[in-house]
Write an enzyme that holds these catalytic residues in place. Structure first.
Site, PDB file in Angstrom:
ATOM      1  N   ASP A  99       0.843  -1.182   0.000  1.00  0.00           N
ATOM      2  CA  ASP A  99       0.000   0.000   0.000  1.00  0.00           C
ATOM      3  C   ASP A  99       0.886   1.242   0.000  1.00  0.00           C
ATOM      4  O   ASP A  99       1.842   1.319   0.766  1.00  0.00           O
ATOM      5  CB  ASP A  99      -0.860  -0.007   1.281  1.00  0.00           C
ATOM      6  CG  ASP A  99      -2.311   0.306   1.022  1.00  0.00           C
ATOM      7  OD1 ASP A  99      -2.581   1.434   0.581  1.00  0.00           O
ATOM      8  OD2 ASP A  99      -3.165  -0.561   1.276  1.00  0.00           O
ATOM      9  N   ASP A 202      -3.450   4.466  -2.112  1.00  0.00           N
ATOM     10  CA  ASP A 202      -4.583   4.786  -1.253  1.00  0.00           C
ATOM     11  C   ASP A 202      -5.169   6.164  -1.572  1.00  0.00           C
ATOM     12  O   ASP A 202      -4.423   7.123  -1.756  1.00  0.00           O
ATOM     13  CB  ASP A 202      -4.065   4.786   0.198  1.00  0.00           C
ATOM     14  CG  ASP A 202      -5.149   4.977   1.220  1.00  0.00           C
ATOM     15  OD1 ASP A 202      -5.941   4.037   1.406  1.00  0.00           O
ATOM     16  OD2 ASP A 202      -5.206   6.056   1.847  1.00  0.00           O
ATOM     17  N   GLU A 266      -6.687   3.285  -5.821  1.00  0.00           N
ATOM     18  CA  GLU A 266      -8.007   3.335  -5.189  1.00  0.00           C
ATOM     19  C   GLU A 266      -8.659   4.675  -5.537  1.00  0.00           C
ATOM     20  O   GLU A 266      -8.151   5.732  -5.160  1.00  0.00           O
ATOM     21  CB  GLU A 266      -7.898   3.227  -3.666  1.00  0.00           C
ATOM     22  CG  GLU A 266      -9.275   3.216  -3.004  1.00  0.00           C
ATOM     23  CD  GLU A 266      -9.290   3.651  -1.541  1.00  0.00           C
ATOM     24  OE1 GLU A 266     -10.170   3.185  -0.801  1.00  0.00           O
ATOM     25  OE2 GLU A 266      -8.452   4.474  -1.133  1.00  0.00           O
ATOM     26  N   HIS A 328     -11.361  -4.084   2.679  1.00  0.00           N
ATOM     27  CA  HIS A 328     -11.446  -3.842   4.117  1.00  0.00           C
ATOM     28  C   HIS A 328     -12.306  -2.630   4.471  1.00  0.00           C
ATOM     29  O   HIS A 328     -12.395  -2.277   5.640  1.00  0.00           O
ATOM     30  CB  HIS A 328     -10.034  -3.661   4.665  1.00  0.00           C
ATOM     31  CG  HIS A 328      -9.359  -2.444   4.079  1.00  0.00           C
ATOM     32  ND1 HIS A 328      -9.070  -2.326   2.744  1.00  0.00           N
ATOM     33  CD2 HIS A 328      -8.974  -1.274   4.647  1.00  0.00           C
ATOM     34  CE1 HIS A 328      -8.521  -1.150   2.504  1.00  0.00           C
ATOM     35  NE2 HIS A 328      -8.443  -0.491   3.644  1.00  0.00           N
ATOM     36  N   ASP A 329     -12.880  -1.975   3.472  1.00  0.00           N
ATOM     37  CA  ASP A 329     -13.689  -0.791   3.745  1.00  0.00           C
ATOM     38  C   ASP A 329     -15.180  -1.029   3.525  1.00  0.00           C
ATOM     39  O   ASP A 329     -15.981  -0.119   3.728  1.00  0.00           O
ATOM     40  CB  ASP A 329     -13.253   0.363   2.822  1.00  0.00           C
ATOM     41  CG  ASP A 329     -11.850   0.863   3.132  1.00  0.00           C
ATOM     42  OD1 ASP A 329     -11.456   0.830   4.318  1.00  0.00           O
ATOM     43  OD2 ASP A 329     -11.149   1.284   2.193  1.00  0.00           O
TER      44      ASP A 329
END
Ligand code: GLC
Length: 534
Positions: A99, A202, A266, A328-329
């Site tokens: 990430d 991210d 993302e 994970h969100d």
């Protein structure tokens, strides 16, 4: 082999390190835990891991608040553990994507500590500092994505506000400052030089903000029950024109290194804006993440088929498509579509055109866990309980023992009943979801039509069945997915015979059919069509 670039057809698997495997008995997963599970990952057909952040962090946003971009947080292990992971993964032909969090640091990062120390500190303008309005209120109306509320925090010592798009402890870097860009590009070089295979970037659109920091309008689509952080349309706080230049620079840095490194971004954006992230001549991101399947308002052939068609139509020529089913969100796919459809959803993910991203645990059908308010750890969930992200972040369920084989200690988040939904029991069961997953990844590897083939939607005559062909060089793979809980029959035009490759029931004997294909409730079937005559 055609299309041999690994990221165009490989299966990406997201590991949330806190929740994967704990080897030192502190209830939190770690890097040695991931190393220990590499054989499993290689065996189920994973080509690359994307690891959520493992860098030193005060963990106010569980690692997305980074205080040192080049290290490993003690809770996850050491830098040497990370090198072991790289070596051991590569030895199994599994790539490692990490990430990159460019929009913000932790407030404990030394850059911010300096920046906030005085108005004339050389790092002051590495972050977004502004005076309040004459009445003392924040510089503009921007709200935090995490649970709403002002995105500005007043710093009494220097009497200015700083911007934090996410938590108060995550101050935004100012990407208009060339020194900031250079610093993050050096972070990329550090990890690429170390041998990582790419980055998942991210919150990428957030790095490009309106120069004048103009107010955001209200989001007319916002309804009660939607995340509080979506009340505003983020018109001026993200995706400003400078984004294209930044993406181009990120790509140039990556291209300094050989070996098919990948840049994944993302970006929760409407399709036409997302597509710009590929770059004018595909010199931008390799894979701007496609979150369409996370966002479909209902799980029906019509909406899902419509989404696929819109995405296919919007893709620039030669751009590599990709699909994401969980992260994970967001709530887990098995909870979004219902357990009955979890297998159908994985079959869809693994047979659509493009790179699939699988979220850990989805291969065994893990569902969202019940998390009480007292157990909530997610900072967004604390502010906005209806959108707590913890239920999708619970530890991986390896076996049926007390802590599901994840840890010898009490895990950082509770583990739901793992009696059936665990790797060990599913690995022994040829009819399990895990067995299906493995068979699908194997099929993808062996079947060029599933990697490079065209996508041709089929009219099925049933509003519950979604069907399409993947075709390449005369090889025709038919995918039929029954979204409903009634049996269905579909007729295929022409006279052909099909060898069944895989069904949800794993029934290799049911090998042929002519003209009419019967589907059981919630069943998906993948088969190779062969003409019987003509
Ligand atoms: C991204 C991450 C999310 C994090 C946020 C701030 O959306 O996926 O988990 O909270 O950025 O870094």
């Amino acid at each position: 082999m055609e299309n041999s670039v690994w990221w165009k057809n490989g299966v990406v698997y997201q590991v949330y390190p806190r929740s994967f495997a704990d080897t030192d008995g502190d209830g939190v997963g770690d890097i040695p835990g991931i190393v220990r599970k590499l054989d499993y990952l290689a065996e189920i057909g994973v080509d690359a891991l994307w690891l959520s952040p493992f860098f030193p962090s005060p963990m106010k946003d569980f690692g997305y608040d980074i205080s040192d971009y080049r290290g490993v947080d003690r809770i996850f292990g050491t830098s040497r553990d990370f090198d072991d992971l790289l070596r051991e993964a590569h030895a199994r032909s599994v790539r490692i994507i990490i990430d990159l969090v460019p929009n913000h640091t932790s407030d404990e990062h030394e850059w911010f500590v300096e920046s906030r120390s005085s108005r004339d500190n050389p790092k002051r303008d590495w972050y977004v500092w502004r005076d309040g309005k004459p009445d003392g209120s924040p510089p503009n109306n921007w709200e935090s994505i995490h649970g709403g509320g002002s995105a500005w925090e007043f710093d009494a010592a220097t009497e200015q506000y700083y911007l934090h798009t996410f938590q108060v402890e995550q101050p935004d870097l100012d990407w208009r400052n060339p020194e900031v860009r250079a610093a993050i590009y050096d972070v990329m070089r550090f990890w690429l030089g170390r041998g990582v295979d790419g980055f998942r970037i991210d919150a990428l659109p957030c790095v490009a903000k309106d120069d004048l920091l103009r107010d955001n309008p209200h989001n007319p689509g916002w309804r009660e029950g939607m995340p509080l952080g979506m009340r505003q349309s983020r018109l001026n706080s993200e995706d400003a024109p400078a984004i294209l230049e930044i993406i181009h620079q990120l790509r140039s840095v990556t291209d300094e290194f050989d070996g098919e490194r990948v840049l994944i971004g993302e970006a929760y954006l409407p399709l036409e804006r997302l597509m710009r992230y590929y770059g004018d001549s595909l010199d931008g991101l390799h894979l701007p993440y496609n979150f369409g399947l996370l966002e479909v308002p209902e799980w029906t052939p019509k909406t899902v088929g419509g989404l696929v068609e819109r995405y296919e139509a919007a893709l620039p020529e030669d751009a590599a498509p990709n699909w994401v089913l969980g992260n994970h969100d967001n709530p887990r796919v098995a909870s979004r579509v219902g357990s009955g459809q979890a297998r159908v959803a994985q079959m869809l993910l693994l047979t659509l055109r493009g790179t699939p991203t699988v979220y850990y645990g989805d291969e065994i059908g893990m569902t969202d866990a019940e998390i009480t308010p007292g157990q909530t750890r997610d900072p967004q969930g604390i502010k906005d309980p209806a959108h707590n992200r913890d239920p999708a972040r619970t530890p991986m369920q390896w076996n049926a023992t007390e802590n599901a084989g994840f840890s010898t200690a009490e895990p950082w988040l509770p583990i739901p009943d793992a009696k059936e939904t665990n790797v060990e029991s599913q690995a022994k069961d040829p009819r399990s979801m895990l067995a299906l997953f493995r068979q699908l990844t194997r099929l993808r590897r062996e079947t060029l039509a599933l990697n490079v083939g065209s996508y041709v939607p089929l009219e099925t005559g049933s509003r519950n069945v979604y069907a399409y062909l993947r075709e390449h060089g005369g090889d025709r793979i038919l995918i039929t997915l029954n979204f409903g809980d009634e049996p269905e029959e579909i007729n295929l035009p022409g006279d052909h015979k099909a060898d069944l490759l895989s069904t949800t029931e794993m029934n290799p004997e049911a090998a042929t059919f002519t003209e009419t294909l019967s589907l059981r409730p919630n069943e998906g079937i993948v088969c190779r069509l062969r003409k019987t005559s003509g």
